[in-house]
Design an enzyme around this catalytic site. Structure first.
Site, PDB file in Angstrom:
ATOM      1  N   SER A  24      23.055   5.297 -10.192  1.00  0.00           N
ATOM      2  CA  SER A  24      22.165   4.612  -9.510  1.00  0.00           C
ATOM      3  C   SER A  24      22.873   2.831  -8.807  1.00  0.00           C
ATOM      4  O   SER A  24      22.097   2.438  -7.643  1.00  0.00           O
ATOM      5  CB  SER A  24      21.442   3.568 -10.348  1.00  0.00           C
ATOM      6  OG  SER A  24      22.348   2.697 -11.670  1.00  0.00           O
ATOM      7  N   ASN A 111      21.452  -2.281 -21.581  1.00  0.00           N
ATOM      8  CA  ASN A 111      20.699  -2.675 -21.477  1.00  0.00           C
ATOM      9  C   ASN A 111      20.388  -3.993 -21.743  1.00  0.00           C
ATOM     10  O   ASN A 111      18.286  -3.431 -20.705  1.00  0.00           O
ATOM     11  CB  ASN A 111      19.682  -1.560 -23.646  1.00  0.00           C
ATOM     12  CG  ASN A 111      19.763   0.514 -22.838  1.00  0.00           C
ATOM     13  OD1 ASN A 111      19.992   0.610 -21.867  1.00  0.00           O
ATOM     14  ND2 ASN A 111      19.977   0.669 -24.234  1.00  0.00           N
ATOM     15  N   THR A 156     -21.374  -9.742   6.658  1.00  0.00           N
ATOM     16  CA  THR A 156     -21.267  -9.025   5.992  1.00  0.00           C
ATOM     17  C   THR A 156     -21.744  -7.378   7.139  1.00  0.00           C
ATOM     18  O   THR A 156     -22.770  -7.403   7.098  1.00  0.00           O
ATOM     19  CB  THR A 156     -22.357 -10.029   5.195  1.00  0.00           C
ATOM     20  OG1 THR A 156     -23.824  -9.631   5.511  1.00  0.00           O
ATOM     21  CG2 THR A 156     -22.108 -11.152   4.190  1.00  0.00           C
ATOM     22  N   HIS A 157     -21.601  -6.380   6.078  1.00  0.00           N
ATOM     23  CA  HIS A 157     -21.272  -5.175   6.201  1.00  0.00           C
ATOM     24  C   HIS A 157     -20.646  -5.176   7.678  1.00  0.00           C
ATOM     25  O   HIS A 157     -21.709  -4.110   8.361  1.00  0.00           O
ATOM     26  CB  HIS A 157     -23.235  -4.893   6.236  1.00  0.00           C
ATOM     27  CG  HIS A 157     -23.656  -5.104   4.843  1.00  0.00           C
ATOM     28  ND1 HIS A 157     -23.762  -4.661   3.546  1.00  0.00           N
ATOM     29  CD2 HIS A 157     -24.041  -6.434   4.190  1.00  0.00           C
ATOM     30  CE1 HIS A 157     -24.186  -5.118   3.216  1.00  0.00           C
ATOM     31  NE2 HIS A 157     -24.253  -5.875   3.599  1.00  0.00           N
ATOM     32  N   SER A 278       2.422   0.798  25.726  1.00  0.00           N
ATOM     33  CA  SER A 278       2.300   1.772  26.126  1.00  0.00           C
ATOM     34  C   SER A 278       3.133   2.513  26.773  1.00  0.00           C
ATOM     35  O   SER A 278       3.302   2.274  27.843  1.00  0.00           O
ATOM     36  CB  SER A 278       1.099   2.891  25.850  1.00  0.00           C
ATOM     37  OG  SER A 278       0.829   3.711  26.453  1.00  0.00           O
ATOM     38  N   LYS A 284      -2.055  -0.870  28.113  1.00  0.00           N
ATOM     39  CA  LYS A 284      -1.869  -1.446  27.111  1.00  0.00           C
ATOM     40  C   LYS A 284      -1.698  -2.581  26.760  1.00  0.00           C
ATOM     41  O   LYS A 284      -0.401  -2.536  26.943  1.00  0.00           O
ATOM     42  CB  LYS A 284      -1.867  -0.385  26.580  1.00  0.00           C
ATOM     43  CG  LYS A 284      -2.763   1.024  26.239  1.00  0.00           C
ATOM     44  CD  LYS A 284      -4.188   0.284  26.200  1.00  0.00           C
ATOM     45  CE  LYS A 284      -3.758   1.382  24.496  1.00  0.00           C
ATOM     46  NZ  LYS A 284      -4.251   1.161  23.680  1.00  0.00           N
ATOM     47  N   ASN A 286      -1.077  -3.882  22.549  1.00  0.00           N
ATOM     48  CA  ASN A 286      -1.605  -3.330  21.218  1.00  0.00           C
ATOM     49  C   ASN A 286      -0.938  -3.956  20.356  1.00  0.00           C
ATOM     50  O   ASN A 286      -0.010  -4.852  20.691  1.00  0.00           O
ATOM     51  CB  ASN A 286      -1.027  -1.779  21.479  1.00  0.00           C
ATOM     52  CG  ASN A 286      -1.256  -0.320  22.098  1.00  0.00           C
ATOM     53  OD1 ASN A 286      -2.465  -0.686  22.611  1.00  0.00           O
ATOM     54  ND2 ASN A 286      -0.446   0.495  22.414  1.00  0.00           N
ATOM     55  N   GLU A 291      -0.967  -3.432  12.759  1.00  0.00           N
ATOM     56  CA  GLU A 291      -0.941  -1.872  12.751  1.00  0.00           C
ATOM     57  C   GLU A 291      -0.247  -2.304  10.965  1.00  0.00           C
ATOM     58  O   GLU A 291      -0.105  -1.418  10.380  1.00  0.00           O
ATOM     59  CB  GLU A 291      -1.062  -0.572  13.582  1.00  0.00           C
ATOM     60  CG  GLU A 291      -2.206  -1.436  14.762  1.00  0.00           C
ATOM     61  CD  GLU A 291      -2.276  -0.294  15.755  1.00  0.00           C
ATOM     62  OE1 GLU A 291      -3.081   0.506  15.643  1.00  0.00           O
ATOM     63  OE2 GLU A 291      -1.567  -0.265  16.638  1.00  0.00           O
ATOM     64  N   TYR A 318      15.123   1.867 -25.038  1.00  0.00           N
ATOM     65  CA  TYR A 318      15.620   1.627 -23.827  1.00  0.00           C
ATOM     66  C   TYR A 318      15.318   3.314 -23.314  1.00  0.00           C
ATOM     67  O   TYR A 318      15.749   4.295 -23.827  1.00  0.00           O
ATOM     68  CB  TYR A 318      16.392   1.497 -23.102  1.00  0.00           C
ATOM     69  CG  TYR A 318      17.439   1.576 -22.382  1.00  0.00           C
ATOM     70  CD1 TYR A 318      16.601   0.898 -20.848  1.00  0.00           C
ATOM     71  CD2 TYR A 318      17.960   2.746 -21.509  1.00  0.00           C
ATOM     72  CE1 TYR A 318      17.191   1.565 -19.792  1.00  0.00           C
ATOM     73  CE2 TYR A 318      18.557   3.858 -20.175  1.00  0.00           C
ATOM     74  CZ  TYR A 318      17.685   2.732 -19.565  1.00  0.00           C
ATOM     75  OH  TYR A 318      18.597   3.376 -18.154  1.00  0.00           O
ATOM     76  N   GLN A 323      15.824   3.878 -15.407  1.00  0.00           N
ATOM     77  CA  GLN A 323      16.608   3.262 -14.429  1.00  0.00           C
ATOM     78  C   GLN A 323      15.371   3.241 -12.248  1.00  0.00           C
ATOM     79  O   GLN A 323      16.084   3.070 -11.513  1.00  0.00           O
ATOM     80  CB  GLN A 323      17.198   4.030 -13.956  1.00  0.00           C
ATOM     81  CG  GLN A 323      18.670   4.353 -12.535  1.00  0.00           C
ATOM     82  CD  GLN A 323      19.853   4.431 -13.050  1.00  0.00           C
ATOM     83  OE1 GLN A 323      20.858   4.450 -13.702  1.00  0.00           O
ATOM     84  NE2 GLN A 323      20.115   6.082 -12.472  1.00  0.00           N
ATOM     85  N   LYS A 326      13.178   0.449  -9.934  1.00  0.00           N
ATOM     86  CA  LYS A 326      14.300  -0.536  -9.053  1.00  0.00           C
ATOM     87  C   LYS A 326      14.022  -0.301  -7.132  1.00  0.00           C
ATOM     88  O   LYS A 326      13.432  -1.320  -6.689  1.00  0.00           O
ATOM     89  CB  LYS A 326      15.693  -0.994  -9.088  1.00  0.00           C
ATOM     90  CG  LYS A 326      16.549  -1.670 -10.108  1.00  0.00           C
ATOM     91  CD  LYS A 326      17.688  -0.949 -10.203  1.00  0.00           C
ATOM     92  CE  LYS A 326      17.824  -1.167 -12.506  1.00  0.00           C
ATOM     93  NZ  LYS A 326      16.966  -0.555 -12.864  1.00  0.00           N
TER      94      LYS A 326
HETATM   95  N1  ARG Z   1      21.578   2.028 -14.582  1.00  0.00           N
HETATM   96  C1  ARG Z   1      20.795   1.290 -15.727  1.00  0.00           C
HETATM   97  C2  ARG Z   1      18.946   1.788 -15.095  1.00  0.00           C
HETATM   98  O1  ARG Z   1      19.029   0.772 -14.204  1.00  0.00           O
HETATM   99  C3  ARG Z   1      21.755   0.965 -16.189  1.00  0.00           C
HETATM  100  C4  ARG Z   1      20.868   1.228 -18.082  1.00  0.00           C
HETATM  101  C5  ARG Z   1      22.137   2.040 -18.208  1.00  0.00           C
HETATM  102  N2  ARG Z   1      21.741   1.941 -19.858  1.00  0.00           N
HETATM  103  C6  ARG Z   1      21.815   3.537 -20.398  1.00  0.00           C
HETATM  104  N3  ARG Z   1      22.160   2.977 -21.412  1.00  0.00           N
HETATM  105  N4  ARG Z   1      22.090   4.454 -19.809  1.00  0.00           N
HETATM  106  O2  ARG Z   1      18.601   1.793 -16.101  1.00  0.00           O
END
Ligand code: ARG
Length: 458
Positions: A24, A111, A156-157, A278, A284, A286, A291, A318, A323, A326
């Site tokens: 990760s 964790n 409205t509408h 354009s 144009k 735009n 958008e 956990y 993971q 993110k």
């Molecule tokens: N890279 C992991 C995450 O983002 C960190 C935690 C990993 N924990 C584990 N027991 N493998 O969740």
């Protein structure tokens, strides 16, 4: 066999494909500053309770500071076999200060570490989002005094409904954005809670001091259940939901202004610096920025959807699935931040086409509702007044004229006690001026709201 943090029980090396599949660090390196901040607080706590010595703590804190600088200067080596940002920083520390570095992970698990990093990151992201929302609100409020002379059709509408002051439109968006800011503040309350100390999911038998860590990291509370800490991603969902609403609000505004900048509406001239041309049609100009603000909303909605599905059905505590939280959080934040950054100057820089608006403002019988209310004030029951004005509009439509162009006989035919004074309520300006209820588009009400917003936004 590359040294893994867990290699005691293993006698087989990790397959390269697994390293690539499970890493990760390609995205969580973004958490380096939070990870180091959390580790420094953790080390100070270990020293406070006597789990490491003062000298060891100093070595750790100094080493972490150097690693931060290396990362910031782009000198740090990231390697997939070290999996995530937490392992990278810990390994770099051990490489730098030796065995002392091996003590940092005392009473801690990745964790509770990753949960803490994300809480620190979201807290910062909330602050940044809030200040950009305030900038956009200021852009709207900044227009208000100069636009007080402009009456726009309200819809409205998407059918012409009643006339409103242009600043009434601007302040409607300020209200929506204010609710988003309130939601962010509320989300912050639940985000700003310390997870560290939960360790893997059961807590620890070591004599840690979570209150001290919370105080040093600026958390308002300490999470009360270790199983919950290890599994909880509610704060991310709340944050991304709020970002989604912000994106939705921006998207409705963008759609409105795209329409308003067409020849068909001609209400608005967008600043050219925020338009694109354009490659084939030379004439144009735009509204691509608007958008894309509208289009990028889809990505933010997608991120929310990803998170909702991600946490569904995960048993405590956990699970590695987490993971995957993110990328959608980072992407939603980046997308909304980028949209807010272009929205504020666009709002400030657009020009209302006063003449084009005025030219067609008396179409659509925008004063019909005010006429009905005039009749109600003269004791005509609402339903009756509604029907009566409806018939007058039908006459006006048939002749292609405004209500104020109808001769008095048309009015008296409908209601014998109507007289010349009826003309005093007709016309778009009068319809706006007649509005007096709290929150309405009447000039006095809008003036008060503008003054309030100026105070609120400082
Ligand atoms: N890279 C992991 C995450 O983002 C960190 C935690 C990993 N924990 C584990 N027991 N493998 O969740």
């Amino acid at each position: 066999m590359a040294e893994k943090a867990w290699n005691g029980v293993f006698d087989e090396a990790t397959d390269r494909r697994v390293e690539e599949f499970t890493e990760s660090v390609s995205f969580d390196r973004r958490l380096y500053a939070q990870d180091i901040e959390g580790s420094i607080a953790h080390a100070r706590m270990l020293e406070k309770v006597g789990l490491i010595s003062d000298g060891e703590c100093q070595q750790i804190v100094q080493g972490l500071g150097e690693i931060r600088r290396e990362i910031e200067q782009g000198r740090f080596q990231f390697r997939v076999e070290l999996e995530d940002i937490h392992m990278h920083i810990e390994r770099a520390l051990i490489d730098r200060i030796g065995d002392t570095g091996r003590k940092l992970h005392t009473a801690r698990s990745r964790n509770d570490q990753v949960a803490t990093d994300m809480r620190l990151w979201v807290r910062e992201a909330i602050g940044q989002t809030d200040s950009r929302l305030a900038d956009l609100q200021r852009a709207y409020v900044g227009r208000c005094d100069g636009d007080m002379d402009v009456i726009l059709p309200g819809y409205t509408h998407l059918q012409r409904a009643q006339p409103v002051l242009a600043p009434h439109y601007w302040l409607a968006y300020c209200e929506k954005l204010q609710r988003d800011r309130d939601r962010l503040a509320d989300c912050r309350r639940r985000t700003n809670v310390l997870g560290l100390g939960a360790a893997a999911m059961a807590g620890t038998s070591l004599p840690i001091d979570r209150d001290a860590v919370a105080a040093w990291l600026g958390f308002d509370a300490v999470a009360a259940n270790s199983l919950d800490v290890s599994s909880d991603r509610d704060f991310l969902l709340e944050f991304v939901f709020t970002l989604t609403l912000i994106a939705e609000h921006l998207s409705t505004w963008a759609e409105e202004w795209i329409l308003w900048s067409t020849v068909e509406f001609s209400f608005l001239k967008l600043p050219q610096a925020f338009c694109t041309g354009s490659s084939i049609m030379p004439q144009k100009v735009n509204p691509d920025v608007l958008e894309l603000i509208r289009g990028k909303t889809a990505r933010v909605v997608g991120s929310l959807q990803t998170l909702l599905v991600l946490v569904k059905g995960l048993p405590l505590a956990y699970n590695r699935d987490l993971q995957e939280d993110k990328p959608p959080v980072f992407d939603a934040f980046d997308t909304v931040r980028a949209s807010l950054e272009v929205a504020a100057p666009l709002v400030a820089g657009a020009e209302l086409n006063r003449e084009a608006i005025l030219e067609r403002l008396d179409r659509g019988h925008l004063d019909a509702t005010t006429l009905m209310e005039y009749l109600i004030r003269r004791n005509v029951p609402q339903r009756t007044a509604h029907g009566l004005v409806g018939r007058l509009v039908r006459k006006a439509l048939k002749r292609g004229v405004r209500l104020s162009d109808l001769p008095l006989s048309d009015f008296t035919e409908e209601s014998p006690d109507l007289d010349e004074r009826v003309y005093e309520v007709l016309g778009v300006e009068r319809a706006v001026a007649a509005m007096t209820s709290y929150g309405s588009t009447g000039p006095e009400q809008v003036g008060r709201q503008i003054a309030d917003w100026k105070v609120r936004l400082g």
